[in-house]
Design an enzyme around this catalytic site. Sequence first.
Site, PDB file in Angstrom:
ATOM      1  N   HIS A   1       4.773   0.122   0.308  1.00  0.00           N
ATOM      2  CA  HIS A   1       5.503  -0.641   1.326  1.00  0.00           C
ATOM      3  C   HIS A   1       4.627  -1.774   1.855  1.00  0.00           C
ATOM      4  O   HIS A   1       3.414  -1.781   1.646  1.00  0.00           O
ATOM      5  CB  HIS A   1       6.013   0.263   2.453  1.00  0.00           C
TER       6      HIS A   1
ATOM      7  N   ASP B   1       0.584   4.889   2.010  1.00  0.00           N
ATOM      8  CA  ASP B   1      -0.176   5.390   3.155  1.00  0.00           C
ATOM      9  C   ASP B   1      -1.167   6.483   2.760  1.00  0.00           C
ATOM     10  O   ASP B   1      -0.805   7.441   2.061  1.00  0.00           O
ATOM     11  CB  ASP B   1       0.772   5.949   4.228  1.00  0.00           C
TER      12      ASP B   1
ATOM     13  N   ARG C   1       5.008   5.681  14.297  1.00  0.00           N
ATOM     14  CA  ARG C   1       5.005   6.323  12.971  1.00  0.00           C
ATOM     15  C   ARG C   1       4.493   7.758  13.027  1.00  0.00           C
ATOM     16  O   ARG C   1       3.447   8.018  13.637  1.00  0.00           O
ATOM     17  CB  ARG C   1       4.132   5.518  12.006  1.00  0.00           C
TER      18      ARG C   1
ATOM     19  N   HIS D   1       0.835  -1.209   0.000  1.00  0.00           N
ATOM     20  CA  HIS D   1       0.000   0.000   0.000  1.00  0.00           C
ATOM     21  C   HIS D   1       0.865   1.253   0.000  1.00  0.00           C
ATOM     22  O   HIS D   1       2.074   1.201   0.222  1.00  0.00           O
ATOM     23  CB  HIS D   1      -0.945   0.025   1.209  1.00  0.00           C
TER      24      HIS D   1
HETATM   25  C1  SIN Z   1       2.956   0.786   7.889  1.00  0.00           C
HETATM   26  O1  SIN Z   1       2.301   0.367   6.957  1.00  0.00           O
HETATM   27  O2  SIN Z   1       3.068   1.979   8.121  1.00  0.00           O
HETATM   28  C2  SIN Z   1       3.678  -0.211   8.781  1.00  0.00           C
HETATM   29  C3  SIN Z   1       5.027  -0.541   8.285  1.00  0.00           C
HETATM   30  C4  SIN Z   1       5.760  -1.467   9.229  1.00  0.00           C
HETATM   31  O3  SIN Z   1       5.301  -1.666  10.357  1.00  0.00           O
HETATM   32  O4  SIN Z   1       6.805  -1.990   8.840  1.00  0.00           O
END
Ligand code: SIN
Length: 280
Positions: A256, A103, A271, A101
């Site tokens: 990612h 973000d 995050r 995805h």
């Molecule tokens: C996310 O999608 O922001 C999570 C990425 C992760 O936990 O590695």
Amino acid sequence: MASTLDITPVAGALGAEISGVSLAEDLTNAQFDEIHRAFLDHHVIFFRDQSGLTPDAQKAFARRFGTLNVHPYVKGMDGHPELLEIIKEPEDKLNFGGGWHSDMSFLEEPALGSILYGIEIPKFGGDTLFANQIAAYEALSNGMKDMLSRLNAVHSASREYSAKGASAQDRQSMQSEVAVDAPEYEHPVVRTHPETGRKGLYVNPAFTLRFAGMTKRESRPLLNFLFEHSRDERFTCRFRWSQDAVAFWDNRCCWHYALNDYQGQRRHMRRATVNGDRPR
Ligand code: SIN
């Protein structure tokens, strides 16, 4: 001026590890400019050994790039609503972000970038994968590029944050809400990066529902092709986390994927998400 940072690519398509800087301290303008340049050149940048990156320091670093997002469906950290604590307990089955995805593509103005800090890292597994959507676009034929350049796609949180969607599942560690009546927004399938002017694909399996003006059934074959093409190994890199490492990725041109391969272990990340502009 001579560089004080060491910038080492980690893969052919994207990703570079940067050393020689502490993100917890106020960056000089020269340091900021170098990090910004590396972010645009490599699409995802990594920093190790960033102990001392407190919630306030993480927000201060993120704010050098823009305003901060408060997630509409996932509860933020106590006292820091702009920070998401991404936690998977040993007994949790699903992880957050466990699918390709970009973000917040379900917003009218999706995220510019995300800055993820590793607080507790499993002994094995728990890596994050990234895929370069500019490289994915550039590898397409001229005929396909031309056709895609005329298409918009509809994005929404409605599937991922529905009662059955992976992102809204009950976890003891993270509180997510079911997105009732989540809005839909149209974004171009080929997005021009607002800072570099480079073109990249801007659809993703989590939040892209269909092409604008087409049904889901009509859209599915071409979306499936793009989803498979965009995650081809030659466009990817992989980050093995260590405690106090930081990854900062450009959601305007990267996908990612948080790998869910560390059952029975705890993983705890934090995050900050930087707001972006309307895709063009
Ligand atoms: C996310 O999608 O922001 C999570 C990425 C992760 O936990 O590695």
